[in-house]
Design an enzyme around this catalytic site. Structure first.
Site, PDB file in Angstrom:
ATOM      1  N   ASP A 160      -4.520 -42.159  47.545  1.00 60.45           N
ATOM      2  CA  ASP A 160      -5.842 -41.767  47.051  1.00 60.45           C
ATOM      3  C   ASP A 160      -6.035 -40.251  46.970  1.00 60.45           C
ATOM      4  OD1 ASP A 160      -5.629 -41.814  49.913  1.00 60.45           O
ATOM      5  OD2 ASP A 160      -7.775 -41.385  49.985  1.00 60.45           O
ATOM      6  N   THR A 215      -3.304 -36.490  56.486  1.00 57.83           N
ATOM      7  CA  THR A 215      -3.821 -35.775  55.312  1.00 57.83           C
ATOM      8  C   THR A 215      -4.838 -34.719  55.739  1.00 57.83           C
ATOM      9  OG1 THR A 215      -3.457 -37.596  53.802  1.00 57.83           O
ATOM     10  CG2 THR A 215      -5.306 -36.164  53.286  1.00 57.83           C
TER      11      THR A 215
END
Ligand code: ASP
Length: 351
Positions: A230, A199
């Site tokens: 998330d 990410t």
């Protein structure tokens, strides 16, 4: 250090009727930025000099793009987007081009962004044709009445905003496809095939004292049943509030959602700043959250993630200009730069 900042936590009403957190006053305007390209179990033996250089160059380019905007007096929001877009376009990272594959062999992208001035936020999940999901998340923030859009609806909205699209082959890479195939063939978990969360994220403080945070990801290899991590969840993977900090996370998303990592770190720092402000009343001192306090708040929240069995890391910047990392993995692709002259990129924990 950096003791010249005033941390003001009073809310003012703007002409538009929205509440804005007052930017910290500072004798000398300062800026700072931190970026990440994922945390995880990074293998030193697999890190050839060429591979390392590839990551370092990519991180430095992203950092420089954001830092240049801040140094010229640009906004934290623009700096965050400028840092994230090249990482989304770089197949080394699990975001945009180079995103991991779902169980069904698709690259499904998530992103979120938040402005610390007014806590306006935008997020998208499960988009498959948006070249730079962070720009769509920002359009959700500024051009829609919503915060979080999913899948086809998000793409319909993107078409109304002339957001750039790309065909599936733009996002797909052989390395990510091979990781999915290995996972299926050997009945491995996402962490077995790819215990490196790629990410990307950026957090920034601009010279106006405004904070911003953004995060973009392909999620985790082999995700299915519409799994969302998330990264696009405001409060878990991304949070920004001028009164406390801006945070972007990377790691095992389920744990970051359960702990509410990004907002939890900011809440702890806001409480600390408010306490210091109360203590400072009448003695003429300006409350400042010290770097060590900010670091220990982030470390404490990451320790909660570890206690539950999760791992990963965060980057944060504070109104005082501290640019910090906290991670419980062997490495995190990361970088930070400040108006004080700090400029670094790093990969392994001990660097
Ligand atoms: N946090 C992301 C997720 O769980 C993965 C990552 O950080 O690479 O989807």
């Amino acid at each position: 250090m950096l003791a010249c900042s005033l941390v003001a936590t009073v809310l003012f009403a703007s002409g538009a009727g929205q509440a804005y957190a007052q930017a910290p006053e500072s004798e000398e305007p300062r800026w700072s930025i931190a970026i990440h390209g994922g945390a995880g179990t990074l293998d030193r033996n697999a890190m050839t000099p060429e591979r390392r250089e590839g990551y370092e160059v990519a991180l430095q380019q992203a950092l420089d793009a954001g830092a240049a905007i801040l140094a010229e007096g640009g906004s934290a929001m623009d700096a965050v987007k400028a840092a994230i877009v090249p990482m989304e376009d770089n197949p080394l990272f699990n975001a945009g081009r180079g995103a991991v594959f779902t169980w069904d062999g698709v690259n499904e992208l998530d992103a979120s962004i938040m402005d610390g001035r007014d806590r306006s936020a935008g997020a998208v999940t499960g988009v498959t044709t948006i070249r730079n999901p962070i720009l769509l998340a920002d359009a959700v923030r500024t051009e829609s009445p919503h915060v979080f859009l999913m899948g086809e609806g998000a793409e319909e909205f993107a078409a109304t905003q002339e957001i750039e699209t790309a065909p599936p082959e733009w996002f797909a890479t052989d390395a990510r496809r091979e990781a999915l195939e290995r996972m299926k063939a050997d009945q491995l978990s996402a962490l077995d095939v790819d215990h490196k969360f790629g990410t990307v994220g950026a957090v920034a403080l601009d010279m106006e004292g405004n904070l911003a945070a953004g995060t973009s990801t392909g999620g985790m290899t082999g995700k299915r049943w519409g799994r969302i991590g998330d990264a696009p969840v405001i409060g878990a993977g991304t949070y920004a509030d001028n009164r406390s900090c801006a945070v972007s996370a990377t790691g095992w998303g389920e744990y970051f959602i359960r702990v509410g990592v990004a907002q939890e770190i900011c809440t702890r720092l806001r409480s600390r700043a408010e306490l210091l402000e109360l203590l400072a009343v009448g003695i003429g001192q300006h409350p400042v959250v010290e770097q060590a306090e900010a670091q220990s708040s982030a470390d404490a929240v990451m320790a909660e993630v570890a206690e539950l069995g999760g791992d990963g890391g965060v980057i944060l910047v504070t109104p005082e200009g501290h640019a910090l990392y906290s991670f419980n993995t062997s490495g995190m692709y990361r970088g930070r730069a400040t108006s004080e002259g700090l400029n670094e990129v790093a990969i392994f924990a001990e660097e």
